[in-house]
Design an enzyme around this catalytic site. Structure first.
Site, short mmCIF file in Angstrom:
data_model
loop_
_atom_site.label_atom_id
_atom_site.label_comp_id
_atom_site.label_asym_id
_atom_site.label_seq_id
_atom_site.Cartn_x
_atom_site.Cartn_y
_atom_site.Cartn_z
CB THR A 216 -0.90 -0.04 1.26
OG1 THR A 216 -1.61 -1.27 1.29
CG2 THR A 216 -1.85 1.13 1.33
CB THR B 287 -3.41 -1.05 -1.44
OG1 THR B 287 -2.59 -2.19 -1.21
CG2 THR B 287 -4.86 -1.46 -1.43
CG ASN C 187 -3.26 -7.46 -0.37
OD1 ASN C 187 -3.19 -6.86 0.70
ND2 ASN C 187 -3.56 -8.74 -0.45
CB SER D 165 -5.89 -2.13 7.73
OG SER D 165 -6.26 -3.37 8.28
N GLY E 208 0.97 -0.65 5.12
CA GLY E 208 1.43 -1.60 6.13
C GLY E 208 0.47 -2.71 6.48
N GLY E 209 -0.63 -2.89 5.74
CA GLY E 209 -1.56 -3.97 6.08
C GLY E 209 -2.15 -3.75 7.46
#
Length: 576
Positions: free
Chosen positions: A387, A405, A407, A459, A479-480
């Site tokens: 992202t 993003t 992913n 997120s 950063g997920g």
């Protein structure tokens, strides 16, 4: 003793107490003499993860465009210069503030599941998740939303025409640009994966599986043609015509699900942002299908009455309470969050301060509560991971906070022949098997199960903090699963601990997401603080990678202060 830690190109001086770890958890054991200084501007600023794209956005401001024009230009340019995360083939969220109307708008251009997607499509015969299918196949890709989202933002809130804002991206792709150390490093790190796809190997690795050298010129002629079709035909130049045909044909030939109808049907959605207050500040952030804004406000509510400044920044007592509220929020995420167009999501209930008052009672100020003993809050419905984030402020005070993003780094590693475009693997953000962890270790429930046309839970957390009713801090991060806690700590650093925007992003961070029951910590948290936390029952794990890579702009007294997180090289502040 005094030692130093070199991180992200800076020296952080640490003052550590000699001897055995102390028993109390109030005062900090570490003095961060960071002295980080932000870049200062006045007439407009773009902070992004890559310099050429940030400068493309600044060029729009210099032409008289507004923050949205700059954000859209930056987004298209990042698709060229930051292929690990910038994209045409992914999706994201844009939060914008209009100075004239004093209104905030949230544009959801998250990817969606193809119409033929089914709940158990990623399960093997034994009921386990086929990770190769969810991560690295054509079937891992959701219907892209980036192009539709950027065009929607420009048409409705921008001032310049599409050809103008896409022009820098076309020029970069067509004429080429020098491979930076950051781009070389990211391509080298994922060369094995990219080399498995013949087209990705040809486009990014010269056909021989080797990343171009630093200083080499990278040209992307197919991507330039795709961008030209967008510039000339608008939405139809991507979701119809030649580009759509190339995507659909590649999907059909390789077991993918995206069809011409899926592409033609995709639409971005404007949603009401979530709003909350924290110690006199107003926080505006991302609503579902992002979980970020809900849990930012929930955690701020839980922390609000605590004497955090007295504890001391990154002291054991401060970090203990921070970790405990993270557990509570991520437990709720596992059950209550999903696509609001297909589920009842208790947004108002989760961000209610009374709910925080009740949940705060679960926190033991002296001991860590095991995750197994923390359940999601009992909220009943009413009857009836790669992202990138960028932040933009223009001279008039308009603001854009945008996170988008594909992913994983370089998405699923597949380039659609003839387009130069990497595909996302965003379908992994669904709960392929509800109740079990995804690639980021997040436990997700039935509300985020795979279903046709549904948008996966995210997120991503583009956020704007207001002070005295004016935009004060614009931030977000990749950063997920760590995005939410990165944004939370940035806000706390700036508000509670009065850090400038550079310090707020630079100091070490921690992360807990309920399951697995361990706290990831960055270098720079003192050894005796860690010992105290462990004595309280926390399981600590040095983070093998950086916890977020935020960008932010702070606006004070008519001046703009910008900083790009130095945890990963290549960030840039473009200003005038």
């Amino acid at each position: 003793m005094v030692t130093s830690l070199q991180t992200a190109g800076f020296i952080i001086c640490l003052t550590l107490a000699a001897g055995t770890p102390r028993a109390d958890t109030v005062s900090p054991r570490i003095d961060y003499q960071t002295r980080f200084q932000p870049t200062v501007g006045r007439a407009g600023m773009v902070v992004a993860a890559e310099p050429l794209a940030a400068e493309a956005g600044l060029a729009m401001l210099e032409r008289g465009g507004n923050a949205v024009d700059a954000a859209v230009a930056t987004g298209f340019a990042l698709a060229v210069t930051l292929p690990r995360a910038g994209n045409l083939g992914g999706g994201g969220f844009m939060l914008l503030h209009d100075k004239e109307t004093n209104q905030q708008t949230f544009i959801d251009y998250r990817e969606s599941a193809p119409a033929s997607a089914t709940r158990d499509m990623y399960l093997k015969a034994d009921g386990t998740v086929d990770k190769a299918l969810t991560y690295f196949s054509h079937k891992a890709a959701g219907v892209p939303g980036t192009v539709a989202g950027l065009i929607h933002a420009l048409n409705r809130y921008g001032t310049l025409d599409l050809k103008t804002v896409v022009a820098p991206a076309i020029a970069l792709a067509e004429e080429g640009f020098a491979v930076s150390p950051a781009l070389h490093a990211s391509l080298s790190a994922r060369a094995d994966r990219l080399a498995r796809n013949p087209e990705a190997n040809r486009v990014y690795l010269g056909g021989d599986g080797v990343a171009p050298a630093i200083g080499d010129t990278l040209r992307l002629p197919d991507l330039a043609m795709t961008l030209k079709r967008i510039a000339e035909q608008g939405r139809e130049g991507f979701y119809g015509g030649e580009t759509a045909r190339l995507i659909a044909e590649d999907m059909s030939a390789n077991g993918g699900l995206i069809t011409l109808d899926d592409l033609a049907r995709y639409q971005p959605i404007e949603r009401e942002p979530v709003h909350g207050t924290f110690r006199g500040y107003t926080v505006v952030s991302s609503p579902p299908p992002s979980s970020g804004g809900v849990h930012i406000l929930q955690m701020l509510n839980l922390l609000e009455p605590l004497p955090m400044a007295d504890y001391g920044h990154n002291s054991a007592s401060y970090l203990h309470h921070l970790i405990e509220v993270m557990k509570l929020a991520y437990a709720d995420r596992s059950l209550h969050l999903g696509d609001p167009d297909y589920n009842w999501v208790p947004t108002a209930e989760l961000i209610d301060k009374e709910y925080a008052t009740e949940r705060r009672k679960l926190i033991d100020r002296n001991r860590a509560t095991p995750s197994v003993d923390i359940a999601p809050g009992n909220i009943l419905p009413p009857e009836g991971t790669q992202t990138t984030h960028y932040s933009v402020v223009d001279a008039a005070g308009n603001v854009v906070s945008n996170t988008y993003t594909i992913n994983f780094s370089f998405g699923n590693g597949i380039v659609v022949p003839g387009t130069g475009m990497l595909l996302n693997n965003e379908m992994d953000d669904f709960a392929a098997r509800p109740g079990f962890a995804n690639a980021y270790g997040l436990i997700q429930g039935e509300k985020n199960a795979v279903a046709p046309n549904r948008r996966p839970l995210s997120s991503m957390t583009p956020t704007i903090v207001f002070k005295n009713d004016e935009p004060w801090l614009v931030t977000g991060s990749p950063g997920g699963s760590v995005i939410i806690t990165t944004v939370l700590q940035t806000i706390l650093n700036a508000t509670v601990f009065d850090m400038n925007v550079a310090e707020a992003l630079a100091v070490p961070r921690v992360h807990h997401q309920w399951e697995p029951d361990k706290t990831r910590i960055e270098r720079g948290i003192s050894a005796d603080t860690q010992s105290v936390l462990e004595s309280m029952g926390h399981t600590l794990e040095p983070s093998p990678w950086n916890l977020g890579r935020a960008t932010a702009i702070m606006r004070e007294g008519g001046w703009l202060y910008g900083f790009a997180d130095m945890r990963t090289p290549g960030g840039h502040v473009a200003t005038r």
